[in-house]
Design a protein around this motif. Sequence first.
Motif, PDB file in Angstrom:
ATOM      1  N   GLU A  23      68.628  52.163  24.527  1.00  0.00           N
ATOM      2  CA  GLU A  23      69.760  51.863  23.883  1.00  0.00           C
ATOM      3  C   GLU A  23      70.418  52.797  23.033  1.00  0.00           C
ATOM      4  OE1 GLU A  23      68.468  48.869  20.636  1.00  0.00           O
ATOM      5  OE2 GLU A  23      68.558  47.800  22.848  1.00  0.00           O
ATOM      6  N   GLY A  24      71.792  52.530  22.788  1.00  0.00           N
ATOM      7  CA  GLY A  24      72.505  53.564  21.738  1.00  0.00           C
ATOM      8  C   GLY A  24      72.998  54.660  22.433  1.00  0.00           C
ATOM      9  N   VAL A  25      73.534  55.443  21.721  1.00  0.00           N
ATOM     10  CA  VAL A  25      74.683  56.583  21.916  1.00  0.00           C
ATOM     11  C   VAL A  25      73.480  57.550  22.458  1.00  0.00           C
ATOM     12  CG1 VAL A  25      76.125  58.388  21.247  1.00  0.00           C
ATOM     13  CG2 VAL A  25      76.442  55.850  20.443  1.00  0.00           C
ATOM     14  N   ARG A  26      73.910  58.385  23.267  1.00  0.00           N
ATOM     15  CA  ARG A  26      72.872  59.411  23.937  1.00  0.00           C
ATOM     16  C   ARG A  26      73.603  60.786  23.783  1.00  0.00           C
ATOM     17  NH1 ARG A  26      69.266  57.764  22.784  1.00  0.00           N
ATOM     18  NH2 ARG A  26      68.156  56.197  23.532  1.00  0.00           N
ATOM     19  N   THR A  27      73.347  61.724  22.829  1.00  0.00           N
ATOM     20  CA  THR A  27      74.067  62.842  22.767  1.00  0.00           C
ATOM     21  C   THR A  27      73.180  64.227  22.893  1.00  0.00           C
ATOM     22  OG1 THR A  27      73.307  63.009  20.477  1.00  0.00           O
ATOM     23  CG2 THR A  27      75.672  61.853  20.823  1.00  0.00           C
ATOM     24  N   PRO A  28      73.671  65.387  23.199  1.00  0.00           N
ATOM     25  CA  PRO A  28      72.788  66.537  23.351  1.00  0.00           C
ATOM     26  C   PRO A  28      71.732  66.913  22.224  1.00  0.00           C
ATOM     27  CG  PRO A  28      75.131  66.916  23.706  1.00  0.00           C
ATOM     28  CD  PRO A  28      75.004  65.564  23.267  1.00  0.00           C
ATOM     29  N   GLY A  29      71.828  66.500  21.211  1.00  0.00           N
ATOM     30  CA  GLY A  29      71.166  67.079  20.136  1.00  0.00           C
ATOM     31  C   GLY A  29      69.816  65.947  19.753  1.00  0.00           C
ATOM     32  N   MET A  30      69.896  65.027  20.680  1.00  0.00           N
ATOM     33  CA  MET A  30      68.774  63.741  20.308  1.00  0.00           C
ATOM     34  C   MET A  30      67.334  64.436  20.353  1.00  0.00           C
ATOM     35  SD  MET A  30      70.708  60.358  21.497  1.00  0.00           S
ATOM     36  CE  MET A  30      69.654  59.444  20.324  1.00  0.00           C
ATOM     37  N   SER A  31      66.349  63.885  19.729  1.00  0.00           N
ATOM     38  CA  SER A  31      65.032  64.044  19.799  1.00  0.00           C
ATOM     39  C   SER A  31      64.533  63.685  21.260  1.00  0.00           C
ATOM     40  CB  SER A  31      64.506  63.666  18.566  1.00  0.00           C
ATOM     41  OG  SER A  31      64.211  62.090  18.924  1.00  0.00           O
ATOM     42  N   ALA A  32      63.370  64.045  21.362  1.00  0.00           N
ATOM     43  CA  ALA A  32      62.669  63.902  22.607  1.00  0.00           C
ATOM     44  C   ALA A  32      61.580  62.773  22.540  1.00  0.00           C
ATOM     45  CB  ALA A  32      61.884  65.110  23.204  1.00  0.00           C
ATOM     46  N   ALA A  51      61.061  51.528  36.396  1.00  0.00           N
ATOM     47  CA  ALA A  51      62.717  51.118  36.197  1.00  0.00           C
ATOM     48  C   ALA A  51      63.182  51.788  34.756  1.00  0.00           C
ATOM     49  CB  ALA A  51      62.692  49.545  36.228  1.00  0.00           C
ATOM     50  N   PHE A  52      64.128  52.340  34.968  1.00  0.00           N
ATOM     51  CA  PHE A  52      65.210  52.636  33.817  1.00  0.00           C
ATOM     52  C   PHE A  52      66.363  51.775  33.673  1.00  0.00           C
ATOM     53  CE2 PHE A  52      62.910  56.681  35.206  1.00  0.00           C
ATOM     54  CZ  PHE A  52      62.213  57.146  34.164  1.00  0.00           C
ATOM     55  N   ASP A  53      66.203  51.074  32.484  1.00  0.00           N
ATOM     56  CA  ASP A  53      67.239  49.967  32.196  1.00  0.00           C
ATOM     57  C   ASP A  53      68.183  50.811  31.416  1.00  0.00           C
ATOM     58  OD1 ASP A  53      69.082  48.230  31.507  1.00  0.00           O
ATOM     59  OD2 ASP A  53      67.629  46.636  31.611  1.00  0.00           O
ATOM     60  N   ILE A  54      69.617  51.329  31.657  1.00  0.00           N
ATOM     61  CA  ILE A  54      70.235  52.125  30.984  1.00  0.00           C
ATOM     62  C   ILE A  54      71.509  51.371  30.559  1.00  0.00           C
ATOM     63  CG2 ILE A  54      69.548  54.279  31.704  1.00  0.00           C
ATOM     64  CD1 ILE A  54      72.171  54.431  33.398  1.00  0.00           C
ATOM     65  N   ARG A  55      71.546  49.927  30.861  1.00  0.00           N
ATOM     66  CA  ARG A  55      72.788  49.273  30.583  1.00  0.00           C
ATOM     67  C   ARG A  55      73.191  49.169  28.829  1.00  0.00           C
ATOM     68  NH1 ARG A  55      70.679  43.717  33.346  1.00  0.00           N
ATOM     69  NH2 ARG A  55      69.159  44.658  32.345  1.00  0.00           N
ATOM     70  N   ALA A  56      72.439  49.693  28.166  1.00  0.00           N
ATOM     71  CA  ALA A  56      72.694  49.752  26.789  1.00  0.00           C
ATOM     72  C   ALA A  56      73.013  50.822  26.075  1.00  0.00           C
ATOM     73  CB  ALA A  56      71.961  48.941  25.858  1.00  0.00           C
ATOM     74  N   ILE A  57      73.242  51.902  27.109  1.00  0.00           N
ATOM     75  CA  ILE A  57      73.530  53.374  26.633  1.00  0.00           C
ATOM     76  C   ILE A  57      74.864  53.592  26.544  1.00  0.00           C
ATOM     77  CG2 ILE A  57      72.964  55.667  27.189  1.00  0.00           C
ATOM     78  CD1 ILE A  57      70.431  55.276  28.453  1.00  0.00           C
ATOM     79  N   ASP A  58      75.211  54.316  25.766  1.00  0.00           N
ATOM     80  CA  ASP A  58      76.583  55.020  25.745  1.00  0.00           C
ATOM     81  C   ASP A  58      76.322  56.458  25.610  1.00  0.00           C
ATOM     82  OD1 ASP A  58      79.398  55.812  25.321  1.00  0.00           O
ATOM     83  OD2 ASP A  58      79.274  55.618  23.028  1.00  0.00           O
ATOM     84  N   PHE A  59      76.449  56.883  26.973  1.00  0.00           N
ATOM     85  CA  PHE A  59      76.365  58.592  27.256  1.00  0.00           C
ATOM     86  C   PHE A  59      77.330  59.498  26.863  1.00  0.00           C
ATOM     87  CE2 PHE A  59      74.098  56.653  30.772  1.00  0.00           C
ATOM     88  CZ  PHE A  59      72.894  57.460  30.635  1.00  0.00           C
TER      89      PHE A  59
END
Length: 128
Positions: A23-32, A51-59
């Motif tokens: 969940e949350g915002v996914r940006t290029p500089g995020m940690s691994a 299973a990857f549940d990405i419904r709560a991500i803001d790409f």
Amino acid sequence: MQTYSTSQFEIRIKDGLLEMRIEGVRTPGMSADAGRAFESLFRSAPVTAVAFDIRAIDFRISGVDLESRSRHFARQCRGLPIAMIGRGDQQEQMRIAIGVVDRMNGTARAFRSREKAHAWLRSVRQPA
């Protein structure tokens, strides 16, 4: 059941199914951190499907960055069926990730519901 969670993701393994909810915002500089936790849990128990549940991500990343991240996870999941669970507005991101898995000779499908994704995974996964 094994679990690991932070404010940005939750990973759990139960009966051979590794499920990662992000969940949350996914940006290029995020940690691994999510990738490291995924790798650690993946190696700690027998996994027969993912299973990857990405419904709560803001790409907020480019297609190139998404492809790179998808390759990382696809390598870890090589040989396992992968279900991507996303929202309707995430079709492009799921298309990119599934394309990466396909090019790496994997099996992945996109779903809008967790129940349908889990049903498909139960129908195609190999016994542990």
